[in-house]
Design an enzyme around this catalytic site. Structure first.
Site, short mmCIF file in Angstrom:
data_model
loop_
_atom_site.label_atom_id
_atom_site.label_comp_id
_atom_site.label_asym_id
_atom_site.label_seq_id
_atom_site.Cartn_x
_atom_site.Cartn_y
_atom_site.Cartn_z
N ASP A 1 101.69 -40.44 162.89
CA ASP A 1 101.89 -39.03 162.56
C ASP A 1 103.21 -38.48 163.10
O ASP A 1 103.72 -37.49 162.59
CB ASP A 1 100.74 -38.19 163.16
CG ASP A 1 99.43 -38.38 162.40
OD1 ASP A 1 99.47 -38.86 161.25
OD2 ASP A 1 98.37 -38.06 162.97
N TYR B 1 93.30 -37.82 152.26
CA TYR B 1 93.56 -36.41 152.04
C TYR B 1 93.68 -36.13 150.55
O TYR B 1 94.20 -36.95 149.78
CB TYR B 1 94.88 -35.99 152.72
CG TYR B 1 94.82 -35.89 154.22
CD1 TYR B 1 93.87 -36.57 154.96
CD2 TYR B 1 95.75 -35.11 154.90
CE1 TYR B 1 93.84 -36.47 156.35
CE2 TYR B 1 95.73 -35.00 156.29
CZ TYR B 1 94.77 -35.68 157.01
OH TYR B 1 94.75 -35.58 158.37
N GLU C 1 95.53 -39.22 148.58
CA GLU C 1 95.89 -40.49 149.21
C GLU C 1 94.93 -41.57 148.73
O GLU C 1 93.71 -41.40 148.81
CB GLU C 1 95.78 -40.37 150.74
CG GLU C 1 96.75 -39.37 151.33
CD GLU C 1 96.60 -39.20 152.84
OE1 GLU C 1 97.54 -38.71 153.47
OE2 GLU C 1 95.52 -39.55 153.38
#
Ligand SMILES: *[C@@H]1O[C@H](CO)[C@@H](O)[C@H](O)[C@H]1NC(C)=O
Ligand SMILES: *[C@@H]1O[C@H](CO)[C@@H](O)[C@H](O)[C@H]1NC(C)=O
Ligand SMILES: *[C@@H]1O[C@H](CO)[C@@H](O)[C@H](O)[C@H]1NC(C)=O
Length: 386
Positions: A77, A342, A363
């Site tokens: 991330d 997501y 995704e």
């Protein structure tokens, strides 16, 4: 058309009655099917490790814009990124090449998405994002806004709105912000997001002057607040707001700690996002989740919800719909059985036929339990014809 399908169930004898009845009743009955899919981003292409965090929005000029984090190194991330964008001016049939909105060079933890919010009154499109949300190689978290006034073609320099709202970590969305269309507070821009895991909670930023000034509105703090959390704690996390036709705002929230259930939290506001009273917090046992960002959209009496319908793995991306604002879910469409993470949804609003299609960006993966392989744009026909 959907009305006719409904009538078939009653047989010919009643079709005249049905037809008359349906033409006066709302909402329309939907029968969603996937009619088209395009892979907008593929891991490992254009020198980028992974593309994650899909955002998708209509624009006031009738285009679609898709935005994501291009993670240059690995899937972490907090690695260096650029903010990638693709545009479609023909309702998603074809997409322009990848461009970028921002690039953080080799800075760690520089750009974290994020929410797109459209101001239909001025025609501006904003992307709100977070800088240094993980405090990785950096110490101050900043909330930024970039603006496009030309249909997403070019973007302004980032504006540091932490000067107005402070530097508490705020990760918008991921998804989209909304503009109030019904009383109270018509025209208000609302972006909801979450804070650090330790200081977790759902927070909303409000602007009553078309994105110039922002302030904190309502929130739902995690418990125990600003203390280390354990599994099972109350941790409202990534979230998506919508407005209902009576002016109520509902926010559908990732239940990070699996508090009460491995299912979604929902909370409502009746004052334009100023407050989210605890007695209007509910847990939707029908919307099971593995703790993930989900898609939510409301159109013409129908609420749509998308996420990987599983309590333990990011797989089985499913679209659900409800005719009673999420009190009950009528049916489900499995969009992708395999790895999926997501997701976000939007609809165009320019032409009468725009009401027939729901657009999703999610995704998607095929192998080894990774949902990070690609970002898929999916066109869904709501009435079963393409
Ligand atoms: C943004 O503004 C805040 C408040 O003035 C400041 O503390 C922060 O350092 C700024 N962020 C950046 C990256 O300059
Ligand atoms: C996938 O989701 C559907 C609901 O759409 C559910 O009926 C099904 O059991 C799920 N499959 C798996 C493997 O979890
Ligand atoms: C999937 O995992 C297997 C076994 O670890 C590995 O050999 C293969 O390269 C992986 N495939 C992909 C596409 O990552």
């Amino acid at each position: 058309m959907a009305g006719r399908n409904l009538c078939c169930k009653f047989g010919l004898l009643f079709s005249l009655f049905c037809f008359a009845h349906v033409s006066y009743s709302q909402p329309a009955v939907v029968a969603p099917i996937v009619v088209e899919e395009q892979l907008l981003w593929l891991a490992g292409t254009a020198g980028v490790g992974y593309y994650r965090i899909p955002l998708l929005s209509y624009t006031p000029q009738g285009s679609l814009i898709a935005v994501c984090e291009a993670r240059k190194e690995g899937y972490a991330d907090f690695g260096p990124k650029f903010l990638a964008i693709r545009r479609s001016t023909d309702k998603g049939l074809t997409w322009g090449p990848m461009d970028y909105v921002l690039d953080d060079g080799s800075f760690y933890d520089g750009i974290s998405l994020g929410a797109i919010v459209v101001d239909d009154e001025t025609g501006s499109v904003f992307i709100m994002y977070s800088h240094c949300p993980h405090y990785d190689h950096c110490t101050v978290s900043t909330t930024y806004l970039v603006e496009s006034t030309d249909d997403g073609k070019t973007w302004s320099h980032p504006r540091n709105i932490s000067e107005q709202v402070g530097t508490m970590m705020f990760a918008p969305g991921p998804g989209y912000g909304i503009q109030k269309k019904y009383e109270p507070h018509v025209g208000r821009l609302i972006v909801c997001g979450h804070s650090t895991l330790r200081g977790d909670g759902m927070f909303c930023l409000l602007s009553d002057d078309h994105g110039q000034n922002w302030r904190y509105g309502g929130m739902l703090r995690g418990i125990p607040y600003n203390q280390n959390k354990k599994g099972g704690d109350f941790m409202p996390d990534e979230c998506q707001p919508i407005e209902l036709p009576d002016g109520t705002i509902e926010v559908n929230i990732r239940n990070e700690g699996g508090y009460h259930c491995s299912c979604r939290m929902k909370v409502r506001s009746f004052d334009g996002g100023e407050t989210f009273p605890l007695e209007h917090l509910t847990f939707d046992e029908a919307l099971i989740e593995p703790a993930v960002a989900a898609g939510l959209y409301y159109n013409n009496g129908v609420m749509f919800f998308s996420n990987p319908a599983s309590t333990n793995s990011r797989s089985n991306l499913t679209l659900r719909w409800s005719y009673d604002s999420g009190t009950s879910w009528k049916d489900a469409l499995q969009v992708w059985a395999q790895p999926s993470g997501y997701s976000t949804m939007t609809m165009l609003k320019s032409d009468p036929q725009d009401g027939e299609y729901l657009y999703m960006l999610y995704e998607k993966g095929r192998v080894n339990q990774t949902s990070y392989e690609m970002l898929s744009f999916t066109r869904i026909s709501l009435y079963g014809f393409n």
